[in-house]
Design a protein around this motif. Structure first.
Motif, mmCIF file in Angstrom:
data_model
loop_
_atom_site.group_PDB
_atom_site.id
_atom_site.type_symbol
_atom_site.label_atom_id
_atom_site.label_comp_id
_atom_site.label_asym_id
_atom_site.label_seq_id
_atom_site.Cartn_x
_atom_site.Cartn_y
_atom_site.Cartn_z
ATOM 1 N N ALA A 26 -10.623 -3.891 9.744
ATOM 2 C CA ALA A 26 -11.115 -2.894 8.789
ATOM 3 C C ALA A 26 -12.641 -2.911 8.747
ATOM 4 O O ALA A 26 -13.295 -1.877 8.629
ATOM 5 C CB ALA A 26 -10.530 -3.171 7.400
ATOM 6 N N ASP A 27 -13.212 -4.111 8.863
ATOM 7 C CA ASP A 27 -14.667 -4.293 8.900
ATOM 8 C C ASP A 27 -15.243 -3.556 10.119
ATOM 9 O O ASP A 27 -16.185 -2.767 10.022
ATOM 10 C CB ASP A 27 -14.938 -5.811 8.977
ATOM 11 N N ARG A 28 -14.622 -3.790 11.289
ATOM 12 C CA ARG A 28 -15.092 -3.141 12.508
ATOM 13 C C ARG A 28 -14.935 -1.628 12.421
ATOM 14 O O ARG A 28 -15.789 -0.873 12.876
ATOM 15 C CB ARG A 28 -14.317 -3.725 13.706
ATOM 16 N N LEU A 60 -15.747 -9.363 -0.669
ATOM 17 C CA LEU A 60 -16.659 -10.511 -0.542
ATOM 18 C C LEU A 60 -16.915 -10.887 0.919
ATOM 19 O O LEU A 60 -17.553 -11.909 1.186
ATOM 20 C CB LEU A 60 -16.043 -11.717 -1.275
ATOM 21 N N HIS A 61 -16.439 -10.067 1.883
ATOM 22 C CA HIS A 61 -16.356 -10.574 3.255
ATOM 23 C C HIS A 61 -17.709 -10.900 3.891
ATOM 24 O O HIS A 61 -17.778 -11.691 4.821
ATOM 25 C CB HIS A 61 -15.549 -9.627 4.152
ATOM 26 N N ASP A 62 -18.781 -10.335 3.366
ATOM 27 C CA ASP A 62 -20.092 -10.612 3.967
ATOM 28 C C ASP A 62 -20.988 -11.519 3.114
ATOM 29 O O ASP A 62 -22.144 -11.744 3.458
ATOM 30 C CB ASP A 62 -20.833 -9.297 4.254
ATOM 31 N N VAL A 63 -20.480 -12.058 1.999
ATOM 32 C CA VAL A 63 -21.388 -12.820 1.119
ATOM 33 C C VAL A 63 -21.774 -14.188 1.702
ATOM 34 O O VAL A 63 -22.848 -14.692 1.411
ATOM 35 C CB VAL A 63 -20.861 -13.000 -0.334
ATOM 36 N N HIS A 67 -15.174 0.315 9.789
ATOM 37 C CA HIS A 67 -16.262 0.923 9.025
ATOM 38 C C HIS A 67 -17.584 0.849 9.786
ATOM 39 O O HIS A 67 -18.378 1.789 9.766
ATOM 40 C CB HIS A 67 -16.419 0.289 7.636
ATOM 41 N N ASN A 68 -17.800 -0.264 10.483
ATOM 42 C CA ASN A 68 -19.024 -0.356 11.296
ATOM 43 C C ASN A 68 -19.039 0.701 12.399
ATOM 44 O O ASN A 68 -20.080 1.276 12.711
ATOM 45 C CB ASN A 68 -19.165 -1.761 11.892
ATOM 46 N N MET A 69 -17.885 0.985 12.974
ATOM 47 C CA MET A 69 -17.800 2.017 14.011
ATOM 48 C C MET A 69 -17.981 3.416 13.404
ATOM 49 O O MET A 69 -18.584 4.289 14.001
ATOM 50 C CB MET A 69 -16.458 1.943 14.747
ATOM 51 N N ASP A 128 -27.004 1.403 -0.137
ATOM 52 C CA ASP A 128 -26.854 0.043 -0.646
ATOM 53 C C ASP A 128 -25.793 -0.692 0.161
ATOM 54 O O ASP A 128 -24.774 -0.109 0.536
ATOM 55 C CB ASP A 128 -26.438 0.072 -2.130
ATOM 56 N N TYR A 129 -26.022 -1.976 0.372
ATOM 57 C CA TYR A 129 -25.120 -2.741 1.226
ATOM 58 C C TYR A 129 -23.681 -2.724 0.715
ATOM 59 O O TYR A 129 -22.729 -2.688 1.488
ATOM 60 C CB TYR A 129 -25.597 -4.202 1.351
ATOM 61 N N ILE A 130 -23.534 -2.710 -0.612
ATOM 62 C CA ILE A 130 -22.196 -2.811 -1.221
ATOM 63 C C ILE A 130 -21.264 -1.675 -0.769
ATOM 64 O O ILE A 130 -20.036 -1.813 -0.815
ATOM 65 C CB ILE A 130 -22.304 -2.857 -2.779
ATOM 66 N N THR A 131 -21.843 -0.547 -0.301
ATOM 67 C CA THR A 131 -20.991 0.551 0.182
ATOM 68 C C THR A 131 -20.108 0.101 1.341
ATOM 69 O O THR A 131 -19.016 0.621 1.524
ATOM 70 C CB THR A 131 -21.839 1.751 0.665
ATOM 71 N N HIS A 132 -20.601 -0.883 2.105
ATOM 72 C CA HIS A 132 -19.832 -1.359 3.251
ATOM 73 C C HIS A 132 -18.592 -2.163 2.834
ATOM 74 O O HIS A 132 -17.467 -1.784 3.177
ATOM 75 C CB HIS A 132 -20.757 -2.141 4.201
ATOM 76 N N PRO A 133 -18.755 -3.258 2.041
ATOM 77 C CA PRO A 133 -17.547 -3.955 1.588
ATOM 78 C C PRO A 133 -16.595 -3.054 0.802
ATOM 79 O O PRO A 133 -15.380 -3.227 0.894
ATOM 80 C CB PRO A 133 -18.080 -5.083 0.696
#
Ligand code: MN
Length: 496
Positions: free
Chosen positions: A139-141, A72-75, A143-145, A45-50
């Motif tokens: 922090a976003d990058r 909320l960073h991707d909403v 988790h994406n990495m 689920d997408y929410i795992t990322h935020p």
């Protein structure tokens, strides 16, 4: 990799900020609702990322609004939420943070490259508005990495390269050392997988070989410092894979890297740093010329510590890093340490710190004010700010940071327009050098000025590396020309 759940996040926030749970919960519910049915490449689920991004920030003890913004960073980008919605539902600060981390997505961009340049500029300059925007992006990058293995290979390489080129230097400049090291290692993993594994093995072998005598030293030093009633903690820190890789690339053998494993000695105050240094040298003989005092002369990214290299009882070289607990916090977390140190006032302190201590920040602002075109801005930022740097000293002993390849002209204009315009001689380590001399680390530079000079010559424009110097030379020439036309004799002093 461990998946971060909402209860895990809340348990972490409870530890340092129990009174703010309610709004964080609201942000989580709001994000969950708006990302409903969206999936990540991992099929989670997408929410795992935020959630994961917010958790990285809660580990740094981020404030409430930052945590909400992380959730909320991707909403705005990924769901149909607007900045105004967030302002109404939460508050202006949260809305500004989320808007700050969202990509500019106008249809007016003629190409992908144009859009990318505009967004890199937005990212790099976000710290001017609010340093927390940049920290959320890091922090976003991260988790994406960490979850990059779900993407196809070409994407992996692209992201890893961008991380090395943009995010790692930014993490470096705000002193977020832990973030920086993990981003570097993850990038190397995707860019040069074989090398990554090879270096990792070498580090593990070196660890096995040395750990025992390092622990002996730790135990001995704990006792020695305790006898002097010094409150202390000692840890063994291992250099990260990417840093070791870079030293190996430069031709070092793994056994020559004397700070591969280092002793990190933490004490309560500066007085005890120097006291402990004496005690360490009394136990283990120091290697000559390997002592660095980054407490009296801090590095430009706020890092402070005493570094000394000593001989272990087995005649091996071991680096000891001695610092206060507070310095250690800054060394690991940089600007982000202020969330914990200054609680509610962290944003303000972060901004003050950048303004007052960060040469990078000043150079960035200058670049941002000078260059209009986004592509030119990104190219220059990469050439001047993100490339390797040289660190040189003024005759007063201040450290000046310049891009590699910088010359005495850049140095002079970095000190001030007047120094540049009136420079007649450059002296490096006591010797006169030509104006196109490339400055080296630890050079001690002295600029000799004279008010009756011709001013900067046209060739200086080619010999200068920094935009800042070039702009000042052009300004001078323009002014000079204007005055000549009016028949005024030129005075080379400049009042800026
Ligand atoms: Mn994201």
């Amino acid at each position: 990799m461990e998946v971060i759940t909402f209860s895990k996040l809340i348990a972490d926030v409870m530890k340092y900020n129990p009174s703010e749970i309610e709004m964080v919960t609201k942000a989580y519910r709001y994000a969950e609702k708006n990302h409903l049915h969206q999936k990540r490449a991992s099929d989670e689920d997408y929410i795992t990322h935020p959630l994961a991004v917010a958790y990285t920030l809660s580990e740094m003890h981020a404030d409430r609004n930052t945590l909400c913004a992380a959730l909320l960073h991707d909403v705005i980008e990924e769901a149909d939420v607007t900045k105004e919605d967030l302002q109404r539902e939460f508050n202006e600060d949260v809305a500004n943070l989320v808007d700050g981390v969202s990509k500019i997505d106008e249809i007016t961009f003629a190409s992908k490259r144009e859009k990318r340049d505009a967004n890199i500029r937005k990212l790099v300059t976000s710290m001017k508005e609010d340093p927390r925007i940049l920290i959320i992006k890091l922090a976003d990058r991260l988790h994406n990495m960490r979850t990059l293995h779900y993407k196809e290979e070409i994407k992996q390489k692209e992201k890893a390269l961008e991380t090395m080129e943009i995010y790692v230097p930014l993490a470096h400049y705000i002193g977020a050392f832990r973030l920086k090291c993990e981003l570097e290692d993850l990038s190397l993993f995707y860019l040069k997988n074989d090398t990554y594994r090879e270096v990792k093995n070498k580090i593990n072998l070196a660890k096995e070989k040395n750990e025992e005598h390092l622990y002996e030293m730790v135990i001995n030093l704990l006792q020695v410092l305790a006898k002097e009633n010094i409150e202390r903690d000692i840890k063994i820190r291992t250099k990260n894979i990417y840093s070791v890789y870079k030293e190996l690339e430069e031709g070092q053998g793994i056994d020559d890297i004397h700070d591969l494993l280092a002793l990190k000695i933490m004490v309560a105050d500066i007085k005890n740093c120097y006291h402990s240094l004496g005690l360490v040298h009394n136990e283990y003989p120091p290697l000559n010329h390997h002592f660095k005092d980054y407490i009296a002369l801090p590095k430009t990214n706020m890092y402070q510590s005493l570094h000394t290299t000593v001989f272990s009882p087995q005649e091996r070289l071991v680096q000891a890093q001695i610092r206060t607990f507070a310095m250690d916090k800054i060394a690991s977390f940089g600007l982000t340490a202020y969330w914990d140190i200054n609680k509610g006032a962290a944003k303000k302190v972060m901004q003050e710190d950048l303004r007052e201590k960060s040469q990078f920040f000043q150079a960035l602002n200058e670049l941002n004010a000078t260059i209009v075109d986004n592509r030119e801005f990104v190219d220059q930022a990469q050439a001047e700010l993100f490339a390797e740097n040289v660190y040189v000293y003024t005759s007063a002993g201040d450290i000046i940071q310049l891009p590699s390849g910088a010359t005495p002209i850049d140095f002079a204009y970095k000190i001030g327009a007047e120094e540049g315009n009136n420079m007649i001689l450059a002296i490096v380590n006591g010797q006169e050098v030509s104006f196109d001399y490339q400055l080296q680390n630890n050079d001690r530079v002295k600029i000799v000025t004279d008010k009756i000079t011709e001013g900067p010559s046209q060739t200086w424009l080619d010999q200068a590396k920094t935009t800042s110097a070039k702009v000042k030379i052009k300004e001078y020439n323009k002014r000079n020309l204007r005055l000549q036309r009016k028949g005024v004799k030129m005075d080379t002093t400049n009042d800026d």
